[in-house]
Design a protein around this motif. Sequence first.
Motif, PDB file in Angstrom:
ATOM      1  N   LYS A   1      -6.438   9.057  -0.533  1.00  0.00           N
ATOM      2  CA  LYS A   1      -5.115   9.155  -1.442  1.00  0.00           C
ATOM      3  C   LYS A   1      -4.457   8.066  -1.570  1.00  0.00           C
ATOM      4  O   LYS A   1      -3.703   7.976  -0.423  1.00  0.00           O
ATOM      5  N   GLY A   2      -4.523   6.559  -2.528  1.00  0.00           N
ATOM      6  CA  GLY A   2      -3.103   6.646  -2.172  1.00  0.00           C
ATOM      7  C   GLY A   2      -3.539   4.572  -3.470  1.00  0.00           C
ATOM      8  O   GLY A   2      -3.893   5.003  -4.197  1.00  0.00           O
ATOM      9  N   SER A   3      -2.806   3.936  -2.874  1.00  0.00           N
ATOM     10  CA  SER A   3      -2.882   2.723  -3.748  1.00  0.00           C
ATOM     11  C   SER A   3      -2.162   1.746  -3.686  1.00  0.00           C
ATOM     12  O   SER A   3      -1.816   1.660  -2.677  1.00  0.00           O
TER      13      SER A   3
ATOM     14  N   GLU B   1       8.637   3.694  -1.507  1.00  0.00           N
ATOM     15  CA  GLU B   1       7.391   4.806  -1.574  1.00  0.00           C
ATOM     16  C   GLU B   1       7.459   5.538  -2.205  1.00  0.00           C
ATOM     17  O   GLU B   1       7.317   6.222  -3.746  1.00  0.00           O
ATOM     18  N   GLY B   2       9.064   6.000  -1.775  1.00  0.00           N
ATOM     19  CA  GLY B   2       9.126   8.030  -2.775  1.00  0.00           C
ATOM     20  C   GLY B   2      10.097   7.832  -3.581  1.00  0.00           C
ATOM     21  O   GLY B   2       9.468   9.405  -4.445  1.00  0.00           O
ATOM     22  N   LYS B   3      10.778   6.370  -3.820  1.00  0.00           N
ATOM     23  CA  LYS B   3      11.073   6.825  -4.916  1.00  0.00           C
ATOM     24  C   LYS B   3      10.075   6.727  -6.744  1.00  0.00           C
ATOM     25  O   LYS B   3      10.496   6.165  -7.920  1.00  0.00           O
TER      26      LYS B   3
ATOM     27  N   THR C   1       1.097  -1.072   0.336  1.00  0.00           N
ATOM     28  CA  THR C   1       0.112   0.273   0.355  1.00  0.00           C
ATOM     29  C   THR C   1       1.115   0.991  -0.144  1.00  0.00           C
ATOM     30  O   THR C   1       2.145   0.823   0.719  1.00  0.00           O
ATOM     31  N   HIS C   2       0.643   2.709  -0.574  1.00  0.00           N
ATOM     32  CA  HIS C   2       0.693   3.549  -0.647  1.00  0.00           C
ATOM     33  C   HIS C   2       0.490   4.648  -1.037  1.00  0.00           C
ATOM     34  O   HIS C   2      -1.085   4.731  -0.643  1.00  0.00           O
ATOM     35  N   GLY C   3       0.813   5.520   0.265  1.00  0.00           N
ATOM     36  CA  GLY C   3      -0.337   7.089   0.254  1.00  0.00           C
ATOM     37  C   GLY C   3      -0.877   6.800   1.554  1.00  0.00           C
ATOM     38  O   GLY C   3      -0.460   6.021   2.027  1.00  0.00           O
ATOM     39  N   ASP C   4      -1.872   7.821   1.720  1.00  0.00           N
ATOM     40  CA  ASP C   4      -2.715   8.230   2.652  1.00  0.00           C
ATOM     41  C   ASP C   4      -4.109   7.520   2.816  1.00  0.00           C
ATOM     42  O   ASP C   4      -4.563   8.407   1.640  1.00  0.00           O
ATOM     43  N   ILE C   5      -4.212   6.252   2.351  1.00  0.00           N
ATOM     44  CA  ILE C   5      -5.251   5.315   1.671  1.00  0.00           C
ATOM     45  C   ILE C   5      -6.898   6.569   2.658  1.00  0.00           C
ATOM     46  O   ILE C   5      -7.754   6.999   2.138  1.00  0.00           O
TER      47      ILE C   5
END
Lengths: 406, 107
Positions: A354-356, A399-401, A346-350
């Motif tokens: 907003k996220g994936s 996640e950052g890159k 999981t990425h982002g702030d679901i």
Amino acid sequence: MGKGTLVIGASHAGVQCASALRDAGYAERIILVGEDDALPYHRPPLSKTFICAKVSEEDIELKSHAFYTDEQVELRRGLRADFICREARTVTLSNGETLEYDNLVLATGSRPRLWRKGEMPGNVHVLRTLADARQIVRTLKATDGTVAIVGGGYVGLELAATVRTQFGRDVVIIEASGRLLSRSASPLLSDWVARQHVLAGSRLLLNTPMVGFETSDGVVDAVVLDGQPDVKASVVILGLGIVPNEELALQAGIRCADGIMVDEFCRTDDPCVYAIGDCTRFSVAQVDRMVRLECVQNAHDQARTVAATIAGNPTPYRPVPWFWSDQMGSKLQTVGFLDNAVSSITHGDIENGKGSFFHFDSEKNLCAAETVNNPAIHMQIRRAMAAGKKLEQQRFEHEGKLDLKV
Amino acid sequence: MTEVIFHLPDGSARSVAAKSGQTVMQVAVQGNVRGIDAECGGACACATCHVYVEPEYVGLIPPANEEESEMLDGVAAERRPNSRLACQITVPDDVETFGVDVPECQF
Ligand SMILES: Cc1cc2nc3c(=O)[nH]c(=O)nc-3n(C[C@H](O)[C@H](O)[C@H](O)COP(=O)(O)OP(=O)(O)OC[C@H]3O[C@@H](n4cnc5c(N)ncnc54)[C@H](O)[C@@H]3O)c2cc1C
Ligand code: FES
């Protein structure tokens, strides 16, 4: 000049087929027969913007009148194809007329699965057509009280969201399985979607099979559940999934198995008969089952595939399925197949919208991605998958890159 | 009433009169302008309604929001500074013409 191409079904797949044939320089006759009376329209807005009057009928037309005239596509609306005679290469319509073809394209789509023997008391609706959508709006305006949505698939949930937030009605979502979107989303996305509906004030009943309706004077007033109190409701909308319209093909002896079977060029087992869109089933490289894809992407891509085949430039269909849904002010987008997913990142702030969710197969390659309000990531993955690029799990670990541009 | 002028990849141009409040995509559909596919019907979900707004008109419309800008990452033709999704641009109604270029491809 030959007899040209006859397309049965004038919706996303059929209309796009006619358009793509002309784009490919096909100059023979094209006849497009559709049972619906309306000028062919986009279905996705029906459960989203159309039902709350944010867009008009004209706004959702697939093509305007000018298209059919300028491109010489003979649109025959309000007529059903009843019978195919493959020997004579003819199709008989509901008005008794018989049309000849060189190529026949079946784009008959699908229809909502009905409750048992089609039992539909008053104020119980399904949503597939413009007429259904208009009827639902009329019923919503003429009633108050709870709206029960039976079936937690995309169409049912979009309606639930619209009815709750735009009409301000009490909503109960009744789902037989243990989670929402069980056929089309990962458990991660299901949970997120469930939370949004609950936060908006809808009641959610999972693991709750419906047993029938309670009616008075032929009008529904409750949904009867298995081992639980009835749910009082003045309106019930059934979202029980769809059934492919394969009967016309079956009757003609064309091979079907819960969908008209086609190859990668959208050919059936009759060399003059093709099928495209929701009504088809076919094999894909990504998973080892025959799939039916119920989305606009598939209808359009198969339409282009069949047009290329008929126009003499066959190019195999290698789908990268994608889908979107607008619910509760969020845009959900899915790309790829979830079948082989064994792990997820999981990425982002679901939680803040907003996220994936990225899903990987046993070889640690991306097989599907689900995004919430994250179109850039969705589009990059769509393009990478379409280019046949493998996206390894390790690229997603920091996640950052993340940069997936091809 | 604003005339939207669509410059097509083959060098020809089509001019279609916009009704007030219509998006450039809706005008293209009304006028059967080829090359603007608009597969999602204006939901900002498909990126097949890509156009290049001609430089002199760019200042007449609000810039792309975040969602549109992200979707523009996925257009099939080259993304340029004046790339927009036609379904997200409302035709300004206080000008006589509004010009866009239709890209080579949408897929
Ligand atoms: C409310 C709703 C929301 C949706 N939202 C999304 C979404 O957000 N994203 C997405 O990707 N997909 C969405 N879908 C799914 C998408 O609309 C379908 O995948 C798409 O419509 C399939 O197109 P099709 O042309 O294959 O079939 P259909 O759209 O089902 O069209 C088939 C047509 O054939 C006609 N027909 C059938 N049999 C005959 C016959 N014998 N003679 C003449 N005509 C016949 C029917 O009347 C119908 O008009 C949604 C669907 C619905 C109902
Ligand atoms: S019509 Fe799909 S993004 Fe504009």
